[in-house]
Design a protein around this motif. Structure first.
Motif, PDB file in Angstrom:
ATOM      1  N   CYS A  80      17.149  26.585   7.825  1.00  0.00           N
ATOM      2  CA  CYS A  80      17.442  26.055   9.162  1.00  0.00           C
ATOM      3  C   CYS A  80      16.351  26.491  10.139  1.00  0.00           C
ATOM      4  O   CYS A  80      16.081  27.690  10.269  1.00  0.00           O
ATOM      5  CB  CYS A  80      18.786  26.575   9.646  1.00  0.00           C
ATOM      6  N   VAL A 109      17.385  22.025   7.509  1.00  0.00           N
ATOM      7  CA  VAL A 109      18.381  21.641   8.517  1.00  0.00           C
ATOM      8  C   VAL A 109      17.722  21.741   9.881  1.00  0.00           C
ATOM      9  O   VAL A 109      17.154  22.772  10.220  1.00  0.00           O
ATOM     10  CB  VAL A 109      19.620  22.571   8.426  1.00  0.00           C
ATOM     11  N   ARG A 110      17.794  20.642  10.664  1.00  0.00           N
ATOM     12  CA  ARG A 110      17.110  20.607  11.959  1.00  0.00           C
ATOM     13  C   ARG A 110      18.140  20.492  13.074  1.00  0.00           C
ATOM     14  O   ARG A 110      18.263  19.454  13.706  1.00  0.00           O
ATOM     15  CB  ARG A 110      16.153  19.406  11.985  1.00  0.00           C
ATOM     16  N   ASN A 111      18.900  21.557  13.256  1.00  0.00           N
ATOM     17  CA  ASN A 111      19.928  21.510  14.300  1.00  0.00           C
ATOM     18  C   ASN A 111      19.795  22.647  15.302  1.00  0.00           C
ATOM     19  O   ASN A 111      20.803  23.134  15.843  1.00  0.00           O
ATOM     20  CB  ASN A 111      21.320  21.441  13.688  1.00  0.00           C
ATOM     21  N   GLY A 115      21.722  25.515  14.064  1.00  0.00           N
ATOM     22  CA  GLY A 115      21.251  25.289  12.701  1.00  0.00           C
ATOM     23  C   GLY A 115      21.973  26.130  11.665  1.00  0.00           C
ATOM     24  O   GLY A 115      22.396  25.624  10.617  1.00  0.00           O
ATOM     25  N   TYR A 118      25.419  24.745  11.068  1.00  0.00           N
ATOM     26  CA  TYR A 118      25.321  23.490  10.304  1.00  0.00           C
ATOM     27  C   TYR A 118      24.996  23.802   8.837  1.00  0.00           C
ATOM     28  O   TYR A 118      25.601  23.244   7.912  1.00  0.00           O
ATOM     29  CB  TYR A 118      24.239  22.578  10.896  1.00  0.00           C
ATOM     30  N   GLY A 119      24.044  24.694   8.634  1.00  0.00           N
ATOM     31  CA  GLY A 119      23.655  25.065   7.269  1.00  0.00           C
ATOM     32  C   GLY A 119      24.810  25.713   6.525  1.00  0.00           C
ATOM     33  O   GLY A 119      25.036  25.444   5.335  1.00  0.00           O
ATOM     34  N   GLY A 139      17.830  31.198   8.522  1.00  0.00           N
ATOM     35  CA  GLY A 139      17.500  30.762   9.887  1.00  0.00           C
ATOM     36  C   GLY A 139      16.204  31.452  10.250  1.00  0.00           C
ATOM     37  O   GLY A 139      16.162  32.692  10.325  1.00  0.00           O
ATOM     38  N   ALA A 291      17.723  29.222  15.471  1.00  0.00           N
ATOM     39  CA  ALA A 291      18.477  29.275  14.202  1.00  0.00           C
ATOM     40  C   ALA A 291      18.501  30.677  13.596  1.00  0.00           C
ATOM     41  O   ALA A 291      19.353  30.991  12.768  1.00  0.00           O
ATOM     42  CB  ALA A 291      17.889  28.288  13.199  1.00  0.00           C
TER      43      ALA A 291
END
Ligand code: UT7
Length: 331
Positions: A80, A109-111, A115, A118-119, A139, A291
């Motif tokens: 992430c 993961v690009r949040n 992140g 989400y991951g 992260g 992240a």
């Protein structure tokens, strides 16, 4: 019932400490402004040539050692970051190469600040379904190479830092323990409120001299709007996590909010009616590592012995996208 447990954690931050005072040589700011508005005292910056994958590698070796595992025990990597080492391929493959794991799948993961959550929701689903057994969740973030170090960029440049945190996740059949829930959300209505415009495939060319001249290559943020949403969305997401498992804030042993601003964390703590012992903050030392912030904080909590088997850990994040979420974990 099979759940996902945290087998071990690890973190790494670069050697170079950058104090608030250092910024005054580049821009109109002050230690006092930064401390009172954000809580940040210092942050870490990578050395020239040091990458997100390099940091993640060190954090991973620490987590593997603590778990008594080898890299070859990992079945998948979820990486992430909002600051990938390169536009493509994703950074997970660079970490995978360093770990010597050809063939192991790598998902980037690009949040942004959410992140890690989400991951976690993806890794948790993989592990619960039996698709992968041991997942390395990373992260890792390098901000220092992408900040406008002039007065024009001062609202963001002072906030962010570099660092990496990881968790090794695996299945447990130990009734009641493990990840109880993850909840993730997004609202693209606000995508441009915390945003980096260039380089971008939405432009031709992706990067122009004008982008450099007009500072379009640096992130921009509407700090007040982000602050407002962060301080309402995080408590909401925590309440949802608790409700889902029939728990209350009194059951929380440790709450780790994403480290964006000590004032936001404090507002969230008060809204949830948590004591100061129930929350962990380390933004003072590292700034906002997006992240990386939750797994870095989690590793510090674990190494300090502040989580015992069976304790309730709650995580929450909010950031660019907008994206946000929470997780509840029976340690
Ligand atoms: O991780 C992703 C999520 N990010 C966040 O959650 C961040 C959310 N936002 C925040 O944390 C806060 O909005 C900030 C810390 C970014 C800013 O704090 P603020 O209390 O909202 O300050 P402000 O933006 O209203 O700025 C106040 C003043 C402005 O000057 P004027 O217009 O009042 O003259 C800014 O230009 O402070 C000025 N300013 C600075 N002054 C000294 C902005 N940055 C700086 C700086 N040093 N570094």
């Amino acid at each position: 019932m099979r759940r996902t447990e945290f087998i071990s954690t690890g973190m790494y931050v670069p050697e170079r400490v950058v104090t608030n005072d250092e910024f005054t040589q580049w821009m109109d700011t002050s230690d006092e402004w930064i401390r009172t508005r954000t809580g940040i005292v210092e942050r870490r910056w990578v050395a020239d040539g040091e990458t997100g994958a390099d940091m993640a590698y060190v954090a991973t070796t620490r987590a593997l050692e603590r778990a008594g595992l080898q890299a070859s025990d990992l079945d998948a990597i979820v990486y992430c970051t909002l600051s990938p080492d390169y536009f493509f391929p994703g950074t997970g493959v660079f970490l995978q190469r360093k770990l010597g794991l050809p063939g192991v799948p790598c998902l980037d993961v690009r949040n942004q600040c959410s992140g890690f959550l989400y991951g976690l929701s993806v890794a948790d689903a993989w592990i619960k379904s039996g698709q992968y057994r041991r997942v390395l969740l990373v992260g890792s973030e390098v901000h220092s190479t992408g900040m406008d170090l002039t007065t024009r960029g001062r609202d963001l440049a002072v906030l962010f830092g570099d660092g990496a945190g990881v968790a090794i996740l695996g299945p447990t059949e130990d009734g009641g323990r493990g990840v109880l829930s993850t909840h993730i959300f997004a609202d693209g209505t606000y995508a441009e409120l915390l945003f980096c415009d260039a380089p971008a495939s939405a432009r031709r060319p992706r990067l122009s001299h004008e982008d450099l001249d007009t500072a379009r290559i640096y992130p921009v943020m509407n700090g007040k709007e982000v602050f407002k949403h962060a301080s309402t969305r995080m408590p909401e997401a925590v309440q949802l996590a608790l409700k889902t498992s029939g728990l209350t804030t009194k059951d929380i042993k440790m709450f780790i909010p994403h480290q964006a601003n000590l004032r936001i964390a404090e507002m969230v703590r008060r809204q949830l009616d948590l004591s100061e012992d129930q929350i962990y903050n380390n933004i003072q030392k590292y700034g906002n590592t997006t992240a990386g912030s939750i797994p870095i904080a989690l590793d510090e909590v674990v190494q300090a012995g502040r989580l015992a088997r069976g304790d309730l850990l709650v995580l929450a994040a909010f950031g660019s996208g907008f994206t946000w979420g929470s997780a509840a974990i029976r340690w």
